[in-house]
Enzyme design. Structure first.
Site, PDB file in Angstrom:
ATOM      1  N   GLU A   1       1.107  -0.843  -0.242  1.00  0.00           N
ATOM      2  CA  GLU A   1       0.283   0.055  -0.191  1.00  0.00           C
ATOM      3  C   GLU A   1       0.928   1.450  -0.008  1.00  0.00           C
ATOM      4  O   GLU A   1       0.509   2.328  -1.146  1.00  0.00           O
ATOM      5  CB  GLU A   1      -1.094   0.450   1.153  1.00  0.00           C
ATOM      6  CG  GLU A   1      -1.808   1.495   0.938  1.00  0.00           C
ATOM      7  CD  GLU A   1      -2.793   1.385   1.815  1.00  0.00           C
ATOM      8  OE1 GLU A   1      -3.592   2.261   2.587  1.00  0.00           O
ATOM      9  OE2 GLU A   1      -2.414   0.718   3.480  1.00  0.00           O
TER      10      GLU A   1
ATOM     11  N   ASP B   1      -0.757  -4.789   3.430  1.00  0.00           N
ATOM     12  CA  ASP B   1      -1.226  -3.836   4.088  1.00  0.00           C
ATOM     13  C   ASP B   1      -0.446  -4.168   4.875  1.00  0.00           C
ATOM     14  O   ASP B   1      -0.704  -4.379   6.387  1.00  0.00           O
ATOM     15  CB  ASP B   1      -2.155  -3.572   4.055  1.00  0.00           C
ATOM     16  CG  ASP B   1      -3.607  -2.403   4.401  1.00  0.00           C
ATOM     17  OD1 ASP B   1      -2.162  -1.686   5.120  1.00  0.00           O
ATOM     18  OD2 ASP B   1      -4.214  -2.117   3.928  1.00  0.00           O
TER      19      ASP B   1
ATOM     20  N   ILE C   1      -0.559  -1.498   7.525  1.00  0.00           N
ATOM     21  CA  ILE C   1      -1.796  -1.659   8.917  1.00  0.00           C
ATOM     22  C   ILE C   1      -3.311  -1.526   7.984  1.00  0.00           C
ATOM     23  O   ILE C   1      -2.882   0.073   7.470  1.00  0.00           O
ATOM     24  CB  ILE C   1      -0.982  -0.729   9.912  1.00  0.00           C
ATOM     25  CG1 ILE C   1      -0.336  -0.537  10.324  1.00  0.00           C
ATOM     26  CG2 ILE C   1      -2.223  -0.237  10.338  1.00  0.00           C
ATOM     27  CD1 ILE C   1       0.702   0.599  11.077  1.00  0.00           C
ATOM     28  N   ASP C   2      -3.551  -2.519   8.182  1.00  0.00           N
ATOM     29  CA  ASP C   2      -5.154  -1.970   7.546  1.00  0.00           C
ATOM     30  C   ASP C   2      -5.958  -1.701   8.260  1.00  0.00           C
ATOM     31  O   ASP C   2      -6.459  -2.526   9.812  1.00  0.00           O
ATOM     32  CB  ASP C   2      -5.679  -3.831   6.957  1.00  0.00           C
ATOM     33  CG  ASP C   2      -6.701  -3.886   6.192  1.00  0.00           C
ATOM     34  OD1 ASP C   2      -6.901  -2.568   5.825  1.00  0.00           O
ATOM     35  OD2 ASP C   2      -7.631  -4.322   6.539  1.00  0.00           O
TER      36      ASP C   2
ATOM     37  N   THR D   1      -5.615   1.949   9.861  1.00  0.00           N
ATOM     38  CA  THR D   1      -4.828   2.345  10.302  1.00  0.00           C
ATOM     39  C   THR D   1      -6.218   4.125  11.523  1.00  0.00           C
ATOM     40  O   THR D   1      -5.059   4.522  12.127  1.00  0.00           O
ATOM     41  CB  THR D   1      -4.129   4.198   8.770  1.00  0.00           C
ATOM     42  OG1 THR D   1      -3.294   2.783   7.743  1.00  0.00           O
ATOM     43  CG2 THR D   1      -3.304   4.510   9.954  1.00  0.00           C
TER      44      THR D   1
ATOM     45  N   ASP E   1      -6.120  -4.381   0.489  1.00  0.00           N
ATOM     46  CA  ASP E   1      -6.546  -4.742   1.559  1.00  0.00           C
ATOM     47  C   ASP E   1      -7.534  -6.362   1.619  1.00  0.00           C
ATOM     48  O   ASP E   1      -7.909  -6.776   2.332  1.00  0.00           O
ATOM     49  CB  ASP E   1      -8.170  -3.800   1.035  1.00  0.00           C
ATOM     50  CG  ASP E   1      -7.643  -2.546   1.115  1.00  0.00           C
ATOM     51  OD1 ASP E   1      -7.220  -2.146   2.308  1.00  0.00           O
ATOM     52  OD2 ASP E   1      -7.486  -1.709   0.629  1.00  0.00           O
TER      53      ASP E   1
END
Length: 301
Positions: A80, A98, A100-101, A103, A240
Protein backbone atom coordinates in the site's frame (compact mmCIF):
# COMPACT_ATOMS: atom_id res chain seq x y z
CA UNK A 1 -3.88 -25.38 -8.62
CA UNK A 2 -0.84 -27.36 -7.56
CA UNK A 3 1.58 -24.72 -6.35
CA UNK A 4 3.94 -26.59 -4.04
CA UNK A 5 7.49 -27.15 -5.21
CA UNK A 6 8.02 -30.76 -6.20
CA UNK A 7 10.87 -32.97 -7.32
CA UNK A 8 12.61 -31.70 -10.38
CA UNK A 9 10.83 -28.34 -10.24
CA UNK A 10 12.63 -25.59 -8.39
CA UNK A 11 10.61 -22.76 -9.89
CA UNK A 12 7.23 -23.20 -8.22
CA UNK A 13 6.90 -21.26 -4.94
CA UNK A 14 6.88 -23.33 -1.77
CA UNK A 15 3.61 -22.09 -0.30
CA UNK A 16 4.09 -23.72 3.10
CA UNK A 17 7.45 -22.01 3.50
CA UNK A 18 6.00 -18.68 2.39
CA UNK A 19 3.09 -19.14 4.82
CA UNK A 20 5.46 -19.72 7.74
CA UNK A 21 7.65 -16.78 6.73
CA UNK A 22 4.65 -14.47 6.58
CA UNK A 23 3.55 -15.56 10.05
CA UNK A 24 7.00 -14.70 11.44
CA UNK A 25 6.83 -11.31 9.76
CA UNK A 26 3.29 -10.71 10.99
CA UNK A 27 4.37 -11.14 14.61
CA UNK A 28 7.29 -8.75 14.09
CA UNK A 29 4.92 -6.22 12.55
CA UNK A 30 2.61 -6.66 15.50
CA UNK A 31 5.41 -5.73 17.87
CA UNK A 32 5.98 -2.48 15.98
CA UNK A 33 2.26 -1.70 15.97
CA UNK A 34 1.78 -2.38 19.68
CA UNK A 35 4.93 -0.42 20.55
CA UNK A 36 3.66 2.63 18.67
CA UNK A 37 2.07 5.70 20.19
CA UNK A 38 0.34 7.43 17.27
CA UNK A 39 0.23 11.23 17.43
CA UNK A 40 -1.24 13.89 15.14
CA UNK A 41 2.30 14.98 14.27
CA UNK A 42 3.07 11.50 12.95
CA UNK A 43 -0.04 11.34 10.80
CA UNK A 44 -0.54 12.33 7.19
CA UNK A 45 -3.51 12.32 4.86
CA UNK A 46 -3.53 10.58 1.49
CA UNK A 47 -6.79 12.14 0.38
CA UNK A 48 -8.87 13.49 3.28
CA UNK A 49 -9.32 13.20 7.06
CA UNK A 50 -10.76 9.68 6.66
CA UNK A 51 -7.85 8.38 4.56
CA UNK A 52 -4.86 8.44 6.89
CA UNK A 53 -1.31 7.16 6.90
CA UNK A 54 1.05 7.18 9.87
CA UNK A 55 4.80 6.87 10.23
CA UNK A 56 4.13 3.38 11.54
CA UNK A 57 2.45 2.26 8.29
CA UNK A 58 5.66 3.21 6.53
CA UNK A 59 7.92 1.65 9.15
CA UNK A 60 6.03 -1.64 9.12
CA UNK A 61 5.97 -1.82 5.32
CA UNK A 62 9.70 -1.07 5.12
CA UNK A 63 10.42 -3.92 7.55
CA UNK A 64 8.19 -6.30 5.57
CA UNK A 65 9.67 -5.27 2.23
CA UNK A 66 13.27 -5.60 3.42
CA UNK A 67 12.65 -9.01 4.98
CA UNK A 68 10.82 -10.44 1.99
CA UNK A 69 13.26 -9.00 -0.56
CA UNK A 70 16.15 -10.62 1.24
CA UNK A 71 14.44 -14.00 1.50
CA UNK A 72 12.53 -14.03 -1.81
CA UNK A 73 14.42 -11.74 -4.21
CA UNK A 74 12.73 -13.16 -7.31
CA UNK A 75 9.17 -12.34 -6.29
CA UNK A 76 7.41 -9.02 -6.78
CA UNK A 77 6.11 -6.78 -4.02
CA UNK A 78 2.81 -4.87 -4.10
CA UNK A 79 2.37 -2.79 -0.95
CA UNK A 80 0.00 0.00 0.00
CA UNK A 81 2.58 2.57 1.03
CA UNK A 82 4.92 1.91 -1.92
CA UNK A 83 2.21 1.52 -4.55
CA UNK A 84 3.07 2.97 -7.94
CA UNK A 85 0.16 3.27 -10.41
CA UNK A 86 2.68 2.77 -13.22
CA UNK A 87 3.41 -0.71 -11.84
CA UNK A 88 0.06 -2.53 -11.51
CA UNK A 89 -0.34 -6.03 -10.15
CA UNK A 90 0.83 -8.67 -12.66
CA UNK A 91 0.55 -12.44 -13.04
CA UNK A 92 4.01 -12.93 -11.51
CA UNK A 93 4.30 -14.37 -7.98
CA UNK A 94 3.71 -11.32 -5.82
CA UNK A 95 3.54 -10.43 -2.15
CA UNK A 96 0.47 -8.20 -1.68
CA UNK A 97 0.85 -6.32 1.59
CA UNK A 98 -1.04 -3.89 3.81
CA UNK A 99 1.20 -2.95 6.76
CA UNK A 100 -1.66 -1.62 8.89
CA UNK A 101 -5.18 -2.30 7.66
CA UNK A 102 -7.43 -0.16 9.79
CA UNK A 103 -5.18 2.87 10.20
CA UNK A 104 -8.01 5.04 11.54
CA UNK A 105 -8.73 2.37 14.18
CA UNK A 106 -5.02 2.24 15.02
CA UNK A 107 -4.86 6.00 15.39
CA UNK A 108 -7.83 5.95 17.79
CA UNK A 109 -6.59 2.77 19.56
CA UNK A 110 -9.83 1.06 18.54
CA UNK A 111 -8.67 -2.59 18.69
CA UNK A 112 -9.49 -3.65 15.13
CA UNK A 113 -6.33 -3.07 13.11
CA UNK A 114 -4.09 -5.71 11.60
CA UNK A 115 -1.20 -6.52 9.31
CA UNK A 116 -2.43 -8.19 6.12
CA UNK A 117 0.11 -10.32 4.24
CA UNK A 118 -0.97 -12.02 1.03
CA UNK A 119 0.77 -13.90 -1.76
CA UNK A 120 -0.76 -14.19 -5.23
CA UNK A 121 0.15 -16.12 -8.37
CA UNK A 122 -1.54 -15.27 -11.64
CA UNK A 123 -3.41 -12.55 -9.68
CA UNK A 124 -5.06 -15.31 -7.61
CA UNK A 125 -4.56 -15.23 -3.80
CA UNK A 126 -2.88 -18.45 -2.65
CA UNK A 127 -1.46 -17.62 0.80
CA UNK A 128 -2.93 -15.30 3.40
CA UNK A 129 -1.89 -14.21 6.88
CA UNK A 130 -3.86 -11.61 8.86
CA UNK A 131 -2.72 -10.74 12.38
CA UNK A 132 -4.50 -8.44 14.83
CA UNK A 133 -1.96 -7.70 17.57
CA UNK A 134 -4.59 -6.05 19.76
CA UNK A 135 -6.31 -9.38 20.47
CA UNK A 136 -3.41 -11.62 19.37
CA UNK A 137 -5.56 -13.40 16.80
CA UNK A 138 -3.82 -14.81 13.74
CA UNK A 139 -5.79 -15.95 10.69
CA UNK A 140 -3.96 -17.90 8.01
CA UNK A 141 -4.54 -20.10 4.98
CA UNK A 142 -2.76 -21.86 2.13
CA UNK A 143 -4.58 -22.69 -1.09
CA UNK A 144 -5.96 -26.22 -0.85
CA UNK A 145 -5.03 -26.69 2.82
CA UNK A 146 -7.82 -25.00 4.77
CA UNK A 147 -7.97 -21.87 6.90
CA UNK A 148 -7.12 -21.57 10.57
CA UNK A 149 -7.31 -19.29 13.60
CA UNK A 150 -4.08 -19.24 15.59
CA UNK A 151 -2.76 -22.11 13.43
CA UNK A 152 -4.78 -24.82 15.17
CA UNK A 153 -8.48 -23.90 15.12
CA UNK A 154 -10.03 -24.74 11.77
CA UNK A 155 -12.34 -22.17 10.17
CA UNK A 156 -15.25 -21.63 10.14
CA UNK A 157 -15.39 -21.68 13.93
CA UNK A 158 -18.62 -23.67 14.31
CA UNK A 159 -17.50 -26.28 11.82
CA UNK A 160 -20.15 -28.94 11.26
CA UNK A 161 -22.56 -27.00 13.51
CA UNK A 162 -22.52 -23.95 11.23
CA UNK A 163 -26.11 -23.06 10.39
CA UNK A 164 -27.34 -22.65 6.80
CA UNK A 165 -27.72 -19.14 5.45
CA UNK A 166 -31.31 -17.99 5.65
CA UNK A 167 -31.56 -14.80 3.61
CA UNK A 168 -30.74 -11.17 4.31
CA UNK A 169 -33.43 -10.79 6.97
CA UNK A 170 -31.53 -13.27 9.13
CA UNK A 171 -28.03 -12.02 8.27
CA UNK A 172 -25.42 -9.97 10.08
CA UNK A 173 -23.52 -8.15 7.36
CA UNK A 174 -20.32 -6.14 7.18
CA UNK A 175 -20.18 -2.75 5.46
CA UNK A 176 -17.73 0.16 5.36
CA UNK A 177 -18.24 3.85 4.64
CA UNK A 178 -14.90 4.23 2.90
CA UNK A 179 -12.91 7.44 2.50
CA UNK A 180 -14.89 8.78 -0.49
CA UNK A 181 -17.65 10.87 1.04
CA UNK A 182 -19.15 12.41 -2.07
CA UNK A 183 -20.06 11.50 -5.62
CA UNK A 184 -21.87 8.60 -7.26
CA UNK A 185 -20.16 5.81 -5.32
CA UNK A 186 -20.99 7.50 -2.02
CA UNK A 187 -24.63 7.85 -3.08
CA UNK A 188 -24.74 4.19 -4.13
CA UNK A 189 -23.39 3.07 -0.77
CA UNK A 190 -25.63 5.26 1.36
CA UNK A 191 -28.78 4.40 -0.57
CA UNK A 192 -27.89 0.70 -0.43
CA UNK A 193 -27.30 0.85 3.33
CA UNK A 194 -30.69 2.50 3.70
CA UNK A 195 -32.35 -0.18 1.57
CA UNK A 196 -30.69 -2.98 3.54
CA UNK A 197 -31.74 -1.62 6.90
CA UNK A 198 -35.22 -0.43 6.03
CA UNK A 199 -38.32 -2.33 7.16
CA UNK A 200 -39.79 -4.77 4.67
CA UNK A 201 -43.17 -3.01 4.63
CA UNK A 202 -41.27 0.10 3.50
CA UNK A 203 -39.60 -1.81 0.66
CA UNK A 204 -36.35 -2.63 2.46
CA UNK A 205 -34.49 -5.86 3.14
CA UNK A 206 -34.47 -5.34 6.93
CA UNK A 207 -31.21 -7.21 7.54
CA UNK A 208 -30.72 -8.34 11.11
CA UNK A 209 -27.99 -5.74 11.55
CA UNK A 210 -24.86 -4.19 9.99
CA UNK A 211 -21.33 -3.89 11.34
CA UNK A 212 -18.26 -1.83 10.39
CA UNK A 213 -14.98 -3.14 11.78
CA UNK A 214 -12.94 -0.55 9.90
CA UNK A 215 -10.65 -3.13 8.31
CA UNK A 216 -11.36 -5.00 5.08
CA UNK A 217 -9.00 -7.82 6.08
CA UNK A 218 -10.68 -8.32 9.45
CA UNK A 219 -14.13 -8.13 7.87
CA UNK A 220 -13.13 -10.95 5.49
CA UNK A 221 -11.73 -12.97 8.38
CA UNK A 222 -14.99 -12.51 10.29
CA UNK A 223 -16.89 -13.90 7.29
CA UNK A 224 -14.37 -16.76 7.09
CA UNK A 225 -14.91 -17.47 10.78
CA UNK A 226 -18.67 -17.40 10.29
CA UNK A 227 -19.29 -14.53 12.72
CA UNK A 228 -20.40 -12.30 9.84
CA UNK A 229 -22.66 -13.76 7.18
CA UNK A 230 -21.71 -11.37 4.39
CA UNK A 231 -19.43 -8.43 3.65
CA UNK A 232 -19.95 -5.91 0.83
CA UNK A 233 -17.18 -3.54 -0.20
CA UNK A 234 -16.35 -1.02 -2.87
CA UNK A 235 -13.16 1.02 -3.16
CA UNK A 236 -10.68 -1.39 -1.62
CA UNK A 237 -7.36 -2.31 -3.19
CA UNK A 238 -5.63 -5.68 -3.69
CA UNK A 239 -3.57 -5.28 -0.50
CA UNK A 240 -6.80 -4.85 1.48
CA UNK A 241 -8.30 -8.14 0.33
CA UNK A 242 -5.59 -10.52 -0.89
CA UNK A 243 -4.81 -12.25 2.41
CA UNK A 244 -8.40 -12.28 3.64
CA UNK A 245 -9.60 -13.63 0.28
CA UNK A 246 -7.71 -16.92 0.51
CA UNK A 247 -8.64 -17.27 4.20
CA UNK A 248 -12.29 -16.82 3.25
CA UNK A 249 -12.31 -19.28 0.36
CA UNK A 250 -10.31 -21.90 2.25
CA UNK A 251 -12.94 -21.64 5.00
CA UNK A 252 -15.65 -22.52 2.47
CA UNK A 253 -16.79 -18.98 1.74
CA UNK A 254 -17.10 -17.38 -1.67
CA UNK A 255 -16.01 -14.06 -3.15
CA UNK A 256 -17.97 -12.54 -6.02
CA UNK A 257 -18.18 -9.12 -7.61
CA UNK A 258 -19.64 -6.35 -5.47
CA UNK A 259 -21.66 -5.22 -8.48
CA UNK A 260 -24.52 -7.43 -9.69
CA UNK A 261 -23.90 -10.05 -12.32
CA UNK A 262 -20.33 -11.34 -12.09
CA UNK A 263 -19.67 -14.52 -10.13
CA UNK A 264 -15.95 -14.19 -10.77
CA UNK A 265 -14.42 -11.41 -8.71
CA UNK A 266 -10.90 -10.24 -9.56
CA UNK A 267 -8.29 -9.21 -7.03
CA UNK A 268 -7.91 -5.67 -8.38
CA UNK A 269 -11.56 -5.22 -9.35
CA UNK A 270 -12.13 -3.02 -6.27
CA UNK A 271 -15.71 -4.25 -5.67
CA UNK A 272 -16.26 -7.37 -3.59
CA UNK A 273 -19.02 -9.41 -2.00
CA UNK A 274 -17.95 -12.12 0.46
CA UNK A 275 -20.35 -14.76 1.81
CA UNK A 276 -19.56 -17.24 4.56
CA UNK A 277 -19.59 -21.01 4.30
CA UNK A 278 -22.92 -22.77 4.55
CA UNK A 279 -23.62 -26.51 4.85
CA UNK A 280 -23.50 -28.04 1.38
CA UNK A 281 -23.37 -24.45 0.03
CA UNK A 282 -27.02 -24.03 0.97
CA UNK A 283 -28.06 -20.43 0.44
CA UNK A 284 -24.76 -18.93 -0.74
CA UNK A 285 -25.86 -18.15 -4.29
CA UNK A 286 -29.35 -17.23 -3.15
CA UNK A 287 -27.93 -14.74 -0.63
CA UNK A 288 -25.66 -13.22 -3.29
CA UNK A 289 -28.58 -12.75 -5.66
CA UNK A 290 -30.77 -11.31 -2.93
CA UNK A 291 -28.05 -8.85 -1.97
CA UNK A 292 -27.38 -7.86 -5.58
CA UNK A 293 -31.09 -7.11 -5.91
CA UNK A 294 -30.83 -4.52 -3.13
CA UNK A 295 -27.85 -2.57 -4.48
CA UNK A 296 -29.00 0.93 -5.41
CA UNK A 297 -26.81 1.79 -8.38
CA UNK A 298 -23.41 0.62 -9.48
CA UNK A 299 -19.99 1.08 -7.91
CA UNK A 300 -17.40 2.44 -10.37
CA UNK A 301 -13.72 2.72 -9.43
Amino acid sequence: MAMEKGKGDNKLPNLSQIHDSLIEIAYKAGEIIMGAIPTPEGTGSKKNSADLVTQYDRAVEEMIFTTLKEKYPDYQFHGEETYDPARPLTNAPTFVIDPIDGTVNFLHTFPHACVSLGFAIGRVPVVGVVYNPFDNNLYSAIHGQGAFLNRHVKLPLKGADLQPLQGLQNSLIGIEWGSDRKGRNWETKVRTFEKLGQAKDEGGAMVRSMRSLGSAALNLCAVAAGTLDLYWEGGCWPWDVCAGWVILTEAGGIMVDGNPGSWQAIIDGRTYLAVRASPHQIGQKELVQEFWGNIQGRLEY
